[in-house]
Write a protein that holds these residues in place. Structure first.
Motif, PDB file in Angstrom:
ATOM      1  N   ILE A  11       0.834  -1.201   0.000  1.00 48.86           N
ATOM      2  CA  ILE A  11       0.000   0.000   0.000  1.00 48.86           C
ATOM      3  C   ILE A  11       0.869   1.251   0.000  1.00 48.86           C
ATOM      4  CG2 ILE A  11      -1.693   1.325   1.319  1.00 48.86           C
ATOM      5  CD1 ILE A  11      -2.903  -1.042  -0.026  1.00 48.86           C
ATOM      6  N   GLU A  12       1.971   1.232   0.766  1.00 51.28           N
ATOM      7  CA  GLU A  12       2.838   2.401   0.849  1.00 51.28           C
ATOM      8  C   GLU A  12       3.633   2.646  -0.429  1.00 51.28           C
ATOM      9  OE1 GLU A  12       4.646  -0.958   3.415  1.00 51.28           O
ATOM     10  OE2 GLU A  12       2.680  -0.078   2.975  1.00 51.28           O
ATOM     11  N   ASP A  13       3.563   1.715  -1.390  1.00 49.02           N
ATOM     12  CA  ASP A  13       4.236   1.929  -2.674  1.00 49.02           C
ATOM     13  C   ASP A  13       3.426   2.805  -3.621  1.00 49.02           C
ATOM     14  OD1 ASP A  13       6.440   0.403  -1.966  1.00 49.02           O
ATOM     15  OD2 ASP A  13       5.539  -1.465  -2.645  1.00 49.02           O
ATOM     16  N   SER A  14       2.233   3.183  -3.245  1.00 48.91           N
ATOM     17  CA  SER A  14       1.398   4.026  -4.098  1.00 48.91           C
ATOM     18  C   SER A  14       2.007   5.421  -4.213  1.00 48.91           C
ATOM     19  CB  SER A  14      -0.018   4.121  -3.520  1.00 48.91           C
ATOM     20  OG  SER A  14      -0.618   2.850  -3.443  1.00 48.91           O
ATOM     21  N   GLY A  15       1.802   6.027  -5.369  1.00 52.65           N
ATOM     22  CA  GLY A  15       2.310   7.380  -5.596  1.00 52.65           C
ATOM     23  C   GLY A  15       2.867   7.526  -7.001  1.00 52.65           C
ATOM     24  N   ILE A  16       3.526   8.642  -7.230  1.00 53.18           N
ATOM     25  CA  ILE A  16       4.070   8.956  -8.547  1.00 53.18           C
ATOM     26  C   ILE A  16       5.545   8.591  -8.602  1.00 53.18           C
ATOM     27  CG2 ILE A  16       4.612  10.828 -10.139  1.00 53.18           C
ATOM     28  CD1 ILE A  16       2.069  12.174  -9.366  1.00 53.18           C
ATOM     29  N   TYR A  17       5.888   7.760  -9.568  1.00 52.62           N
ATOM     30  CA  TYR A  17       7.271   7.373  -9.825  1.00 52.62           C
ATOM     31  C   TYR A  17       7.749   8.157 -11.052  1.00 52.62           C
ATOM     32  CZ  TYR A  17       6.716   3.469  -6.606  1.00 52.62           C
ATOM     33  OH  TYR A  17       6.507   2.704  -5.478  1.00 52.62           O
ATOM     34  N   LEU A  18       8.895   8.794 -10.901  1.00 54.99           N
ATOM     35  CA  LEU A  18       9.436   9.632 -11.966  1.00 54.99           C
ATOM     36  C   LEU A  18      10.686   8.984 -12.544  1.00 54.99           C
ATOM     37  CD1 LEU A  18       9.396  12.380 -13.496  1.00 54.99           C
ATOM     38  CD2 LEU A  18      10.970  13.194 -11.755  1.00 54.99           C
TER      39      LEU A  18
END
Length: 493
Positions: free
Chosen positions: A336-343
């Motif tokens: 769950i904590e891997d969610s987000g924007i990867y650039l």
């Protein structure tokens, strides 16, 4: 024995070197290998002689007021300089001349007022700059120019009223992932300049605890950052405040009190920046992120920045992320904590070009659909069961016991009502009147009563009971025939 002698000989050879190192260590400082620590020594100027092998220099907690030109000349291995908690008011031009190897510079907790453009011109390898807790009111437009390797810059807890966002471009600061401008005095933000920043800079731009005036454009920008999962907003929601009508006494936490912006027309979701794609994954599944770029050639290098501002290069890190040579990034087991924007950043150092690509990852838990509880069916089933129980109660009750009188044997016989008690046990209602103590019962209760005991007078039933019990009339003749048996008179043979 031979080993001990060799160790002793080596120690004797090293002894002159140790003495030389101690002799080269400035007074009041501590030298250990390539570390020189002169902290809390009350120094008012730099030590006159610093060993050329120094890589880490600690001059914090002293009384330094100014750094002169070429202050760190002759230190080719210098990597980290700590000057925190001094009284520095400015840096002379060329202070870091020939000190291009410095990667970490700490100037926090000093008395700097302006960050001039010549302060850090020579620091082309600087990755981390700490300027928080000073008295800085202005940052000149070219102050951060030429710092192409800068990763993190901290300018919080100062007196800034604006900042030259326009000086930070994708090509000039390709690695800048953290820009902390929190706890300053900025009342309005240049929305167009901030919108033009690369997305990886926006995601690490900290602006909380400023004196911002509540405006629709400002509110819309922070709302978009929240929706995109930027850590600068997600981790400091309660510290994002603004002043209603610019009144200092009317400060609100606008993420918690959005009603003040209900009349605002928020701008569309899309903003200038890197192209973006979205992926959805379940917890525990592997996820592969592709780095899309139009550049070609074997000179390309790739770099990923995670939602937690973590830099990822091949072969990956921590065993949870694996990066391939072609730039793809694999999340081994999604959390769950891997969610987000990867650039992703594709770099061509020979042509001095770079491109970015964003991937918005959403990790959710698996949902197993469970059939809902059918209350209508269970209600109908309950009604049917209740009806069956009522019918069983009404029609399947035990039947009456019919008394079949057996032929009376010669001699004394039992009274004719020998089965009356059994037959009356199932009588649904009691008789109209009963005699005898303790034989009364409410007529409204549906209970089982025993038939009242018949009183016998001189071996005969009382006549008054005959009309109430027709069956007793039929047995009366027989009762009279056996009355002498129960009478008090003497039987004459």
């Amino acid at each position: 024995m031979i080993f001990a002698q060799s160790v002793a000989g080596l120690a004797l050879l090293m002894l002159p070197l140790l003495r030389l190192a101690v002799a080269n260590c400035p007074p009041g400082c501590l030298c250990a290998c390539d570390i020189l620590s002169c902290g809390s020594g009350g120094l008012e100027k730099l030590p006159s002689h610093i060993p050329a092998s120094t890589a880490s220099l600690d001059l914090s907690h002293n009384r330094l007021t100014r750094l002169e030109e070429a202050a760190f000349l002759g230190l080719p291995r210098l990597d980290s300089v700590r000057l925190a908690h001094n009284r520095l008011t400015g840096l002379a031009p060329g202070t870091f001349q020939n000190a291009t190897s410095i990667r970490h510079l700490d100037l926090s907790s000093n008395e700097l007022h302006v960050v001039e453009h010549h302060y850090f011109q020579e620091l082309v390898s600087l990755e981390e700059l700490l300027l928080f807790n000073n008295r800085i009111t202005r940052v000149e437009s070219r102050a951060l120019a030429g710092m192409g390797s800068l990763h993190r810059a901290y300018l919080s807890h100062n007196r800034l009223t604006d900042f030259p966002f326009f000086s930070i471009q994708e090509h000039s600061h390709p690695f800048l992932g953290t820009l902390d401008l929190s706890s300053n005095r900025m009342s309005r933000l240049p929305m167009e300049d901030i919108a033009a920043l690369p997305t990886y800079v926006q995601s690490g731009l900290f602006l909380h605890n400023n004196t911002l005036i509540c405006e629709c454009a400002m509110y819309g920008m922070f709302r978009r950052w929240e929706q995109r999962g930027f850590g600068s907003v997600r981790d400091y929601k309660e510290e994002h405040t603004c002043l209603v009508f610019g009144e200092r006494r009317a400060s609100i936490r606008f993420f918690q009190h959005g009603r003040f912006f209900k009349n605002c027309t928020l701008p569309p979701e899309g903003t200038p920046g890197a192209p973006e794609t979205s992926l959805t994954a379940f917890v525990g599944d592997p996820v592969l992120l592709d780095c899309k770029t139009s550049m070609r050639g074997h000179r390309l290098s790739f770099l990923w920045i995670s939602p937690h501002q973590e830099y990822i290069i091949p072969p990956g890190n921590n065993g949870t992320l694996r990066m391939y040579v072609n730039g793809s990034l694999e999340i081994m087991e999604a959390r769950i904590e891997d969610s987000g924007i990867y650039l992703c950043m594709a770099l061509d150092r020979q042509r001095l070009r770079n491109e970015t690509w964003e991937v918005n990852v959403t990790v959710t838990t698996r949902y197993v659909e469970v059939e809902p509880f059918n209350t209508g069916f269970t209600t109908l089933l309950g009604c049917v069961v209740s009806l069956v129980l009522v019918l069983m109660y009404l029609y399947l009750t035990p039947c009456r016991c019919w008394c079949h009188r057996r032929p009376s044997p010669p001699g004394p016989t039992s009274p004719a009502n020998e089965c009356s008690a059994q037959s009356s046990m199932l009588t649904p209602t009691p008789p109209a009147t009963t005699e005898g103590p303790g034989r009364k019962a409410g007529s409204s209760k549906h209970v089982v009563f025993l038939e009242p005991i018949k009183e016998v007078q001189n071996g005969r039933l009382r006549p008054s009971l005959a009309p109430e019990h027709p069956k007793l009339t039929q047995l009366r003749g027989e009762a009279d025939s056996i009355s002498p048996v129960f009478s008090d008179a003497t039987i004459v043979p």
